[in-house]
Scaffold this active site. Structure first.
Site, PDB file in Angstrom:
ATOM      1  N   HIS A 132      13.058 -49.983 -53.552  1.00 14.05           N
ATOM      2  CA  HIS A 132      13.940 -49.558 -54.446  1.00 14.05           C
ATOM      3  C   HIS A 132      15.252 -50.956 -54.508  1.00 14.05           C
ATOM      4  O   HIS A 132      15.648 -51.562 -54.591  1.00 14.05           O
ATOM      5  CB  HIS A 132      13.658 -48.511 -55.450  1.00 14.05           C
TER       6      HIS A 132
ATOM      7  N   HIS B 112      14.473 -54.379 -54.280  1.00 16.37           N
ATOM      8  CA  HIS B 112      14.568 -54.958 -55.656  1.00 16.37           C
ATOM      9  C   HIS B 112      15.808 -55.767 -56.133  1.00 16.37           C
ATOM     10  O   HIS B 112      16.149 -56.256 -56.925  1.00 16.37           O
ATOM     11  CB  HIS B 112      13.516 -53.521 -56.218  1.00 16.37           C
TER      12      HIS B 112
ATOM     13  N   HIS C 204      10.265 -46.767 -49.302  1.00 20.51           N
ATOM     14  CA  HIS C 204      10.271 -45.993 -50.769  1.00 20.51           C
ATOM     15  C   HIS C 204      10.942 -46.242 -51.285  1.00 20.51           C
ATOM     16  O   HIS C 204      10.907 -47.885 -52.192  1.00 20.51           O
ATOM     17  CB  HIS C 204       9.426 -44.785 -50.804  1.00 20.51           C
ATOM     18  N   GLU C 205      12.245 -45.462 -51.223  1.00 22.68           N
ATOM     19  CA  GLU C 205      13.275 -46.043 -51.749  1.00 22.68           C
ATOM     20  C   GLU C 205      14.024 -46.711 -51.444  1.00 22.68           C
ATOM     21  O   GLU C 205      14.970 -47.919 -52.369  1.00 22.68           O
ATOM     22  CB  GLU C 205      14.336 -44.550 -51.941  1.00 22.68           C
TER      23      GLU C 205
END
Length: 675
Positions: free
Chosen positions: A466, A469, A462-463
Site C-alpha cells: 500500500h 502505491h 502487504h502494508e
C-alpha cells in the site's frame, strides 16, 4: 491561537510533513471550523462564477479547495487510529456528523453540480487530456451517486441519513476499542502461558506493567478472530478462554449498532434508487454488479470447505480425537506442520527480527524490484515516539517522498494493520507523498529484539505494498492520487507485494538468526511454502465467512433489517445460507468487531480482498513467467499501474501490465483449490 494554529498554513518542513512538534489537541476544533468554512466559501465562489464553466475554473478549482480541512483531517484521523485519548474521542464524536454534513454540502451543491453537469455533457469538446477527463468523470459520478439529482425533500432525508451513519460508525469504533481492551486476558503466572515463546511471555509481562498490572501477564486481543497465541498455548482451557474473549467482544454493545447501520444504509440506497447498499457500492467498483460478486463468492465456497474438511481430519488424527474445535485448530495445525513438513513456527521466529525484516527484507525488495533507497530521518519529528521516518529516493537519487513506520501495539492505538497518506501526491499542488504504515506487534522489554511470526512478516510486506502505491503515485490531481482507487482494487498492489517475502533472493537477505547471524537453514523456505498450503482451506473459509457476513448485512433491502437484538441470529442464518456455518472455523471477523465494514470504508466491500487476489495471483504469475528480469518487470508494474492511481480505469491498468483480462486459475492454484 488563531494565528499560531499549525493547520492554518502549509507545513514548511521537508515534504510538507505535518509539524507534529507544534500540534496540540486544542488546535483541532478551530482548524476543523475554519477548514469547513473556507471550503464552503471556495465552492460557493465556484458555483457563483459569472464566467461560463471551464475545466480550469470549475474542476481544477475544486481540486484546489479545502487545503486547511485536508491537513487537519489527515492528522486528526491518524491520531484517532494511532494515539487516541478521551478528549480526541470526544472531538471525534462531535466532528463526525459535522464532516458528513460538510461532505453533503459539497456533493449536493446545486450550483456546482450544474457547472459540472454542463462540462460533463460536452466533455468531448473540452480539449481535455485523459487524466482531466477521468477527473471530471469522477467528480460528476460521485455527485450523481450521492444524490445530486434528488428532489430537495429527498436530499433533506439523505443528509439526515448520512449524519446518522457517521455518528453510528464512530460509536461502533469507540465501542470496539473499549470492548477489545476490556476483553484482554490478565494472567497471574508465566506457567499459565506454557508453550508461548519466551520473548512473547516477556512482552506479555511488559504489557501488564504498562497497563498497571505489575507482576502479571496480559494478552491483548488482535482485531481478528483467531488470536495468534492459540497456535502455541499448551493449556486447552486458556485457549478456549482466549478465543471466547475474541469472539464475544462487542456483541452486546455493537450488535444493535450494526443492525442500525445496516438499516440506515439500506434506506439510503433505496432513496438513491438501488435495491441495497451492496448494489449501490458495487455499481462504482471494478466488480460492476452484485451478480459478479455473488458468482466469485459462490465459486470458492465448495472447494474451500472441502479443503478445510481434509485439514480438519488431519488435525483430528494428530490430536487423537473425533473432531478438533475452533479453539484448538491452530494449536494442532502447528503440530501437523511440525510432523508433516518439519516446520516449527517457534523455530522460525529467531530468524525474523523486525529490523532485519524491514531493512534487509522490505526495503531491500523495494530496491531490487524498483530501484529505490531509504535513509533514516531521525531529525523529522513524527506523531509518536514509536513512529520513525525514512526519506525515500528514486533510482536516479531524486527525492520521492517520506515513509513513516509505526509497528508496535499500544493501548492508545486501534488494532490491525493499515496504510495512510499524511500528504497525498499531487503535481497540481506540488506535493510529494508522505505515507504511514501501522502494525500492532507486541513491544518487548527494552533492549530485547522484536521477533515476528511468519504471518506478521507477510503483513509488513502487504502494508508496504500500500505504501508503494502512495509513494509511486505520479498524477496531477489529488482526487486521483495513490491508493484512492475502487475499494475492490485497492488491496491488489499490496497483495502483490507479499510475493517478495519468500522470494529466494529476498528471503536469504533478511532471514538470519538475530543472535548468531546464521542464515535460515536452506531447506526451511521450501518446507515453509509447502506448509503454507496446509491451512489454505481454513484461511479461505474464515475469510469467505467474513466476506459473506458483510455482503449479507449490506444486501438487505430497506425495511428488512432485523430487530436491534437480532444480530447474532442474522449472522448465524447468513453463514448457514452461504454454506459457511463451520463451527470449527469462525469468520475472520464477527459482527461485533467487524470494524472494516461498520466503522471503516469496506461496507459491502470486504469481498474485495478476494476479488483483488484474483488480480494479485495472476500478476505474481506474470512476474514469475514473463521472461523479463525482476527489475524490468518492476518498472512495468510501477509505470503502468502503481504510478497511475485512479487516473485510469483500474482494470485497464491491470491489462496494461499483464496484457489480458484476469484469470481465476492462479488464485485457485495458490490455495490448493485447483483440484
Amino acid at each position: 491561537m488563531t494565528t499560531s494554529n499549525p493547520f492554518f498554513e502549509p507545513s514548511e518542513l521537508p515534504y510538507g510533513i505535518p509539524p507534529f512538534a507544534r500540534i496540540r489537541t486544542e488546535h483541532f476544533r478551530p482548524a476543523f471550523a475554519r477548514g469547513m468554512a473556507e471550503q464552503l466559501d471556495e465552492v460557493a465562489a465556484i458555483g457563483a462564477c459569472a464566467e461560463p464553466a471551464t475545466f480550469e475554473n470549475t474542476v481544477e478549482a475544486l481540486e484546489r479547495s479545502g487545503a486547511v480541512l485536508g491537513r487537519v483531517c489527515r492528522v486528526f484521523f491518524n491520531k484517532v487510529a494511532t494515539d487516541t485519548d478521551e478528549e480526541i474521542q470526544a472531538i471525534e464524536v462531535e466532528i463526525a456528523p459535522r464532516l458528513a454534513a460538510h461532505d453533503d454540502a459539497l456533493l449536493l451543491d446545486s450550483a456546482l453540480f450544474a457547472r459540472l453537469d454542463a462540462l460533463f455533457e460536452r466533455r468531448a469538446q473540452l480539449g481535455c487530456d485523459a487524466e482531466q477527463l477521468r477527473l471530471l468523470e469522477r467528480h460528476h459520478t460521485s455527485r450523481v451517486r450521492a444524490g445530486a439529482r434528488l428532489a430537495p425533500e429527498q436530499q433533506r432525508r439523505l443528509r439526515e441519513l448520512n449524519a446518522a451513519i457517521a455518528a453510528r460508525s464512530t460509536e461502533f469504533g469507540q465501542n470496539l476499542r473499549a470492548a477489545t481492551a476490556a476483553a484482554a486476558l490478565v494472567l497471574d503466572s508465566a506457567e499459565e502461558l506454557a508453550g508461548l515463546p519466551a520473548d512473547q511471555v516477556a512482552a506479555a509481562a511488559a504489557n501488564a506493567r504498562a497497563l498497571g498490572h505489575e507482576g502479571k501477564f496480559v494478552l491483548n486481543l488482535k482485531n481478528f478472530s483467531q488470536q495468534t497465541e492459540l497456535a502455541a498455548l499448551d493449556d486447552p482451557a486458556l485457549r478456549a478462554r482466549l478465543l471466547a474473549a475474541s469472539l464475544g467482544r462487542g456483541a452486546d454493545t455493537n450488535g444493535p449498532v450494526a443492525v442500525a447501520l445496516a438499516a440506515l444504509r439500506a434506506e439510503r440506497a433505496a432513496l438513491l434508487g438501488y435495491p441495497s447498499h451492496a448494489a449501490w457500492e458495487v455499481a462504482d467498483r471494478t466488480a460492476g454488479t452484485t451478480d459478479a460478486v455473488e458468482d466469485l463468492l459462490g465459486r470458492l465456497v465448495a472447494p474451500a470447505t472441502a479443503n478445510a474438511a481434509r485439514e480438519g481430519a488431519a488435525l483430528a488424527e494428530a490430536a487423537g480425537v473425533p473432531e478438533v474445535g475452533a479453539a484448538d485448530w491452530q494449536y494442532y495445525s502447528e503440530r501437523v506442520r511440525k510432523e508433516r513438513f518439519a516446520v516449527d513456527a517457534s523455530v522460525l521466529r529467531p530468524y525474523l527480527e523486525l529490523e532485519a525484516v524491514l531493512h534487509d527484507g522490505v526495503f531491500h525488495a523495494a530496491g531490487l524490484v524498483y530501484g529505490i533507497t531509504f535513509t533514516a530521518r531521525p531529525d523529522l519529528v513524527s506523531y509518536h515516539p514509536d513512529a520513525r521516518v525514512w526519506e525515500v529516493h528514486d533510482t536516479d537519487g531524486s527525492p520521492l517522498g517520506l515513509y513513516i513506520g509505526d509497528f508496535h501495539a499500544r493501548e492508545s492505538k486501534r488494532g490491525g494493520a493499515w496504510m495512510d497518506a499524511l500528504v497525498p501526491q499531487s503535481r497540481l499542488l506540488g506535493d510529494k507523498p508522505v505515507v504511514v504504515n501501522n502494525l500492532n506487534v507486541a513491544k518487548p522489554p527494552a533492549g530485547e529484539p522484536v521477533l515476528l511470526t511468519w504471518s506478521e512478516v507477510n503483513t509488513l510486506f502487504h502494508e508496504f505494498g500500500h505504501a508503494l502505491h502512495g509513494l509511486f503515485s505520479d498524477v496531477r490531481y489529488p482526487l486521483l492520487s495513490g491508493a484512492r482507487v475502487p475499494r475492490d482494487f485497492v488491496e491488489f498492489p499490496s497483495q502483490v507485494n507479499e510475493v517478495w517475502a519468500d522470494w529466494p533472493e529476498v528471503l536469504a537477505h533478511y532471514a538470519r538468526h538475530h543472535v548468531t547471524g546464521e542464515p535460515m537453514p536452506p531447506e526451511l523456505p521450501a518446507r515453509l511454502r509447502e506448509a503454507e498450503t496446509f491451512g489454505a482451506g481454513f484461511r479461505m473459509v474464515e475469510h469467505q465467512a467474513a466476506a459473506v457476513l458483510d455482503w449479507a448485512w449490506h444486501s438487505l433491502a430497506d425495511g428488512e433489517a432485523p430487530d436491534a437484538d437480532g444480530a447474532a441470529a442474522f449472522e448465524a442464518a447468513a453463514l448457514e445460507r452461504y454454506g459457511l456455518a463451520v463451527a470449527a472455523i469462525p469468520p475472520r471477523y464477527r459482527t461485533g468487531y467487524f470494524s472494516h465494514v461498520f466503522a471503516g470504508g469496506y461496507a459491502a466491500g470486504y469481498y474485495g480482498y478476494r476479488w483483488a487476489e484474483v488480480l494479485d495471483a495472476d500478476t505474481v504469475r506474470w512476474f514469475r513467467e514473463n521472461g523479463r528480469t525482476i527489475r524490468e518487470s518492476g518498472e512495468i508494474f510501477r509505470r503502468e499501474l502503481l504510478s497511475r492511481g485512479n487516473s485510469v480505469d483500474p482494470l485497464d491498468a491491470f491489462r496494461a501490465v499483464v496484457g489480458r483480462d484476469p484469470d481465476l486459475a492462479p488464485l485457485l492454484a495458490r490455495h490448493g483449490l485447483d483440484g
